[in-house]
Design a protein around this motif. Sequence first.
Motif, PDB file in Angstrom:
ATOM      1  N   ILE A 233       0.887  -1.172   0.000  1.00  0.00           N
ATOM      2  CA  ILE A 233       0.000   0.000   0.000  1.00  0.00           C
ATOM      3  C   ILE A 233       0.917   1.211   0.000  1.00  0.00           C
ATOM      4  O   ILE A 233       1.675   1.404   0.952  1.00  0.00           O
ATOM      5  N   PRO A 234       0.900   2.001  -1.076  1.00  0.00           N
ATOM      6  CA  PRO A 234       1.874   3.095  -1.169  1.00  0.00           C
ATOM      7  C   PRO A 234       1.620   4.155  -0.111  1.00  0.00           C
ATOM      8  O   PRO A 234       0.474   4.461   0.196  1.00  0.00           O
ATOM      9  N   HIS A 235       2.691   4.697   0.456  1.00  0.00           N
ATOM     10  CA  HIS A 235       2.590   5.706   1.499  1.00  0.00           C
ATOM     11  C   HIS A 235       3.005   7.063   0.944  1.00  0.00           C
ATOM     12  O   HIS A 235       3.978   7.171   0.204  1.00  0.00           O
ATOM     13  N   LEU A 236       2.297   8.083   1.340  1.00  0.00           N
ATOM     14  CA  LEU A 236       2.660   9.443   0.949  1.00  0.00           C
ATOM     15  C   LEU A 236       3.277  10.198   2.117  1.00  0.00           C
ATOM     16  O   LEU A 236       3.691  11.332   1.978  1.00  0.00           O
ATOM     17  N   GLY A 237       3.302   9.584   3.294  1.00  0.00           N
ATOM     18  CA  GLY A 237       3.772  10.305   4.475  1.00  0.00           C
ATOM     19  C   GLY A 237       5.087   9.762   4.991  1.00  0.00           C
ATOM     20  O   GLY A 237       5.754   8.953   4.354  1.00  0.00           O
ATOM     21  N   GLN A 238       5.458  10.229   6.186  1.00  0.00           N
ATOM     22  CA  GLN A 238       6.747   9.850   6.767  1.00  0.00           C
ATOM     23  C   GLN A 238       6.616   8.653   7.688  1.00  0.00           C
ATOM     24  O   GLN A 238       7.562   8.292   8.364  1.00  0.00           O
ATOM     25  N   VAL A 239       5.412   8.074   7.793  1.00  0.00           N
ATOM     26  CA  VAL A 239       5.201   6.995   8.761  1.00  0.00           C
ATOM     27  C   VAL A 239       5.477   5.663   8.091  1.00  0.00           C
ATOM     28  O   VAL A 239       5.139   5.445   6.939  1.00  0.00           O
ATOM     29  N   GLU A 240       6.102   4.770   8.804  1.00  0.00           N
ATOM     30  CA  GLU A 240       6.660   3.575   8.185  1.00  0.00           C
ATOM     31  C   GLU A 240       5.633   2.520   7.776  1.00  0.00           C
ATOM     32  O   GLU A 240       5.862   1.745   6.884  1.00  0.00           O
ATOM     33  N   SER A 241       4.501   2.462   8.444  1.00  0.00           N
ATOM     34  CA  SER A 241       3.588   1.372   8.132  1.00  0.00           C
ATOM     35  C   SER A 241       2.200   1.666   8.646  1.00  0.00           C
ATOM     36  O   SER A 241       1.979   2.618   9.386  1.00  0.00           O
TER      37      SER A 241
ATOM     38  N   ALA B 137      -1.239   9.847   8.759  1.00  0.00           N
ATOM     39  CA  ALA B 137       0.167  10.188   8.551  1.00  0.00           C
ATOM     40  C   ALA B 137       0.740   9.405   7.372  1.00  0.00           C
ATOM     41  O   ALA B 137       1.483   9.948   6.555  1.00  0.00           O
ATOM     42  N   ALA B 138       0.372   8.137   7.253  1.00  0.00           N
ATOM     43  CA  ALA B 138       0.889   7.307   6.156  1.00  0.00           C
ATOM     44  C   ALA B 138       0.354   7.777   4.806  1.00  0.00           C
ATOM     45  O   ALA B 138       1.004   7.603   3.778  1.00  0.00           O
ATOM     46  N   GLY B 140      -0.191  10.858   4.100  1.00  0.00           N
ATOM     47  CA  GLY B 140       0.298  12.199   3.823  1.00  0.00           C
ATOM     48  C   GLY B 140      -0.622  13.311   4.289  1.00  0.00           C
ATOM     49  O   GLY B 140      -0.468  14.464   3.891  1.00  0.00           O
TER      50      GLY B 140
END
Lengths: 261, 261
Positions: A233-241, B137-138, B140
């Motif tokens: 699941i692609p992430h746009l933020g800085q959180v790892e998971s 957060a994930a 964005g």
Amino acid sequence: MKTITSRDNPLYKELKHLATSSQARRKAGRTLLDGVHLSQAWLDMRGAPLQCIVSESALANPEVAGIVMRCENQHAHVTALPDALYNAVSQVEHGVGLMFLIETPASELPASLTVNAVLLDNVQDPGNVGSILRSAAAAGITQVFCSSGTAFCWSPKVLRAAMGAHFVVEIYENVDLASLIAPSKIAVIATSGYATQRVYDADLRQPVAWVFGHEGQGVADDLLSMATQQVVIPHLGQVESLNVAACAAVCFFEQVRQIQA
Amino acid sequence: MKTITSRDNPLYKELKHLATSSQARRKAGRTLLDGVHLSQAWLDMRGAPLQCIVSESALANPEVAGIVMRCENQHAHVTALPDALYNAVSQVEHGVGLMFLIETPASELPASLTVNAVLLDNVQDPGNVGSILRSAAAAGITQVFCSSGTAFCWSPKVLRAAMGAHFVVEIYENVDLASLIAPSKIAVIATSGYATQRVYDADLRQPVAWVFGHEGQGVADDLLSMATQQVVIPHLGQVESLNVAACAAVCFFEQVRQIQA
């Protein structure tokens, strides 16, 4: 309706045992459903319970009285307990004073994976397991297979989080997931933060067996390597998971989107 | 590194107070971060804590020692407690023996909604609030606004569930959501089981303020009626609804899908 007034009554002792011991629930193949919502869902989906247990003061509650009446119409045993005895059994603070004693549904393990399914590998948290069951049921998935390390599905916390999903999906516990995946006729898709294919780009219009893993370690390496595909699941933020239950919901409803598209 | 050996030490008394009372945390504008993951995330995102607190036996743990060293390099106060004193403060069973005392970040409420945001109306369960912060957060999303009835974000349970998301999003609490929605320049989208538009059919390529509500009652009627759009996550099963955190994850990552498409 019967009334129990003694703590030495065998049914009362059984209730107390089941209420406090997960091991007792597993061993007896029985569990307790607490509250109006779960009891109503059981009546709607599965019929009469072994026992309907009410506190004496709860009988004045119209919702509880309605459920007691439905049980009596189906010739189920209804047992009233003085409030002090009831409260000593209930694991829920400020509960409504109603519980069902039921036989834990058990189905024979299917020979192979053929329909949409969820495989839970060592998912530890009861709230996560319950939320995954609820999302699966809402997405029309009908089979859930749990490894022996996954939280026991018929515990009060999982039941509460799943809001009745237990009664519309088939749950298989203590399953050797590798033996299930190896001969699978359908796509087995595991989520992994290291995968390169996005879940949005996988073809989900065919039956899929989804694999989700441990909250910290993810899906075990041996199962990952057996999967037909790994997706991220692609992430746009800085959180790892993502939380595993959030991850499962995203996957299930991406499948719903593709099916309806 | 200092060592505290007396329960009468003022810092020790403050820790005990913050550890056991949600009201104390709100009033002081301070909270405790428990364990390696949250402490590391704080150091990475926000810098030095007010205090780094370790149990004496935890100093032998290389991960803990590494964090203590980072704190000392940043001239943060490090305080060691004998295990008995530490354990009397820690709210985590079998914890690693490390916590940060921090000032709760507080930002001034923006004049209007202009970027992707989440509005939480009376979301009760700390695990749900934490999971929503983590998913936001994930995906964005950088602003989260909570009504006064929503679980306090800086409580240990919410912090644990959010896994560090607190440190990369701006959190605003006790917000009058209606006053925020009324002048909004961006789309305000509320989820409702009664909506007719599917979330998949909403245009999410523009900034969106998502509104999620109480676990039982959903979004309050007055907020629902103020929303630009109401959307539903379509269900294929017999279960009436999704967990609110699962619902939020589906919405956020449908937006990610549309943005990346």
